[in-house]
Write an enzyme that holds these catalytic residues in place. Structure first.
Site, PDB file in Angstrom:
ATOM      1  N   ILE A   1      93.078   9.122  27.076  1.00  0.00           N
ATOM      2  CA  ILE A   1      92.535   7.587  26.922  1.00  0.00           C
ATOM      3  C   ILE A   1      91.220   7.236  26.496  1.00  0.00           C
ATOM      4  O   ILE A   1      90.296   8.042  26.628  1.00  0.00           O
ATOM      5  CB  ILE A   1      92.997   7.067  28.572  1.00  0.00           C
ATOM      6  CG1 ILE A   1      92.715   5.303  28.183  1.00  0.00           C
ATOM      7  CG2 ILE A   1      91.843   7.504  29.260  1.00  0.00           C
ATOM      8  CD1 ILE A   1      93.292   4.713  29.541  1.00  0.00           C
ATOM      9  N   CYS A   2      91.097   6.342  25.517  1.00  0.00           N
ATOM     10  CA  CYS A   2      89.927   5.653  25.014  1.00  0.00           C
ATOM     11  C   CYS A   2      89.265   6.940  24.204  1.00  0.00           C
ATOM     12  O   CYS A   2      90.030   7.336  23.381  1.00  0.00           O
ATOM     13  CB  CYS A   2      89.206   5.291  26.114  1.00  0.00           C
ATOM     14  SG  CYS A   2      87.488   4.308  25.872  1.00  0.00           S
ATOM     15  N   GLY A   3      88.051   7.039  24.467  1.00  0.00           N
ATOM     16  CA  GLY A   3      87.328   7.821  23.514  1.00  0.00           C
ATOM     17  C   GLY A   3      87.681   9.299  23.545  1.00  0.00           C
ATOM     18  O   GLY A   3      87.576  10.226  22.597  1.00  0.00           O
TER      19      GLY A   3
END
Length: 201
Positions: A102-104
């Protein structure tokens, strides 16, 4: 039948809000959650939580795990310190063990080449494009995406991220999974009764 544990990657600057739904509900479903850090020394999340990893990344083997979860962190975009976690994700996927990023962490997987041939999502197409990866044509504008053993989501979608993990592991399905998502994503109180009946001890 005993389940293999799942492994949550932890490192300095990790976005501690992104995986809470996932780990809490998997623990309620009977999974043991183990944290894995760069080493066994404590790390500090972006919210100031101090976490002492259960094991170091070098000790982690795909065959001992049900799932590897990679949360976002500032370090994914500011250094190469977390590249070993992306390489571990490759080993997991090669071994047929699911990875959820998730995300970065999605940018880390993009740099590792793991998104070039898999449907995926992230914060935005231009965010991943900045990594120079070759998978732009496989980017999907969705809250979370599952392609085989790989789950991806953007930073604003921790509930959808958890939904996809539950679906991939077969923890919640059908009406129950839908009720869980409606309760935590939409605050739909009507979904509570369905979920409670299915998950009450």
């Amino acid at each position: 039948m005993s389940r293999k544990p799942l492994h949550l990657a932890v490192y300095d600057s990790l976005a501690d809000w992104e995986t809470g739904h996932t780990t809490a509900w998997l623990a309620r479903a009977g999974y043991r959650v183990l944290t894995v850090g760069p080493a066994r020394e404590p790390v500090v999340s972006i919210g100031g939580l101090r976490v002492r990893p259960d094991l170091a990344l070098g000790e982690l083997r795909p065959e001992d795990s049900a799932l590897l979860i990679l949360p976002g962190a500032d370090l994914w975009d500011t250094s190469d310190d977390l590249a070993p976690f992306a390489r571990t994700a490759r080993a997991f996927l090669d071994a047929g063990v699911p990875v959820a990023a998730i995300c970065g962490a999605t940018a880390g997987l993009a740099r590792e080449g793991l998104l070039d041939d898999r449907a995926h999502t992230s914060a935005a197409p231009f965010y991943l494009a900045a990594t120079g990866y070759a998978g732009g044509a496989r980017y999907t504008d969705a809250d979370a995406v599952t392609d085989g053993d790989l789950i991806t989501a953007g930073p604003t979608e921790p509930v959808a991220f958890a939904r996809e993990v539950f679906r991939r592991l077969g923890v919640y399905e059908g009406e129950v999974l839908d009720a869980w998502y409606r309760l935590f994503h939409d605050s739909d109180a009507a979904a509570y009764a369905v979920l409670h009946r299915a998950t009450a001890p």
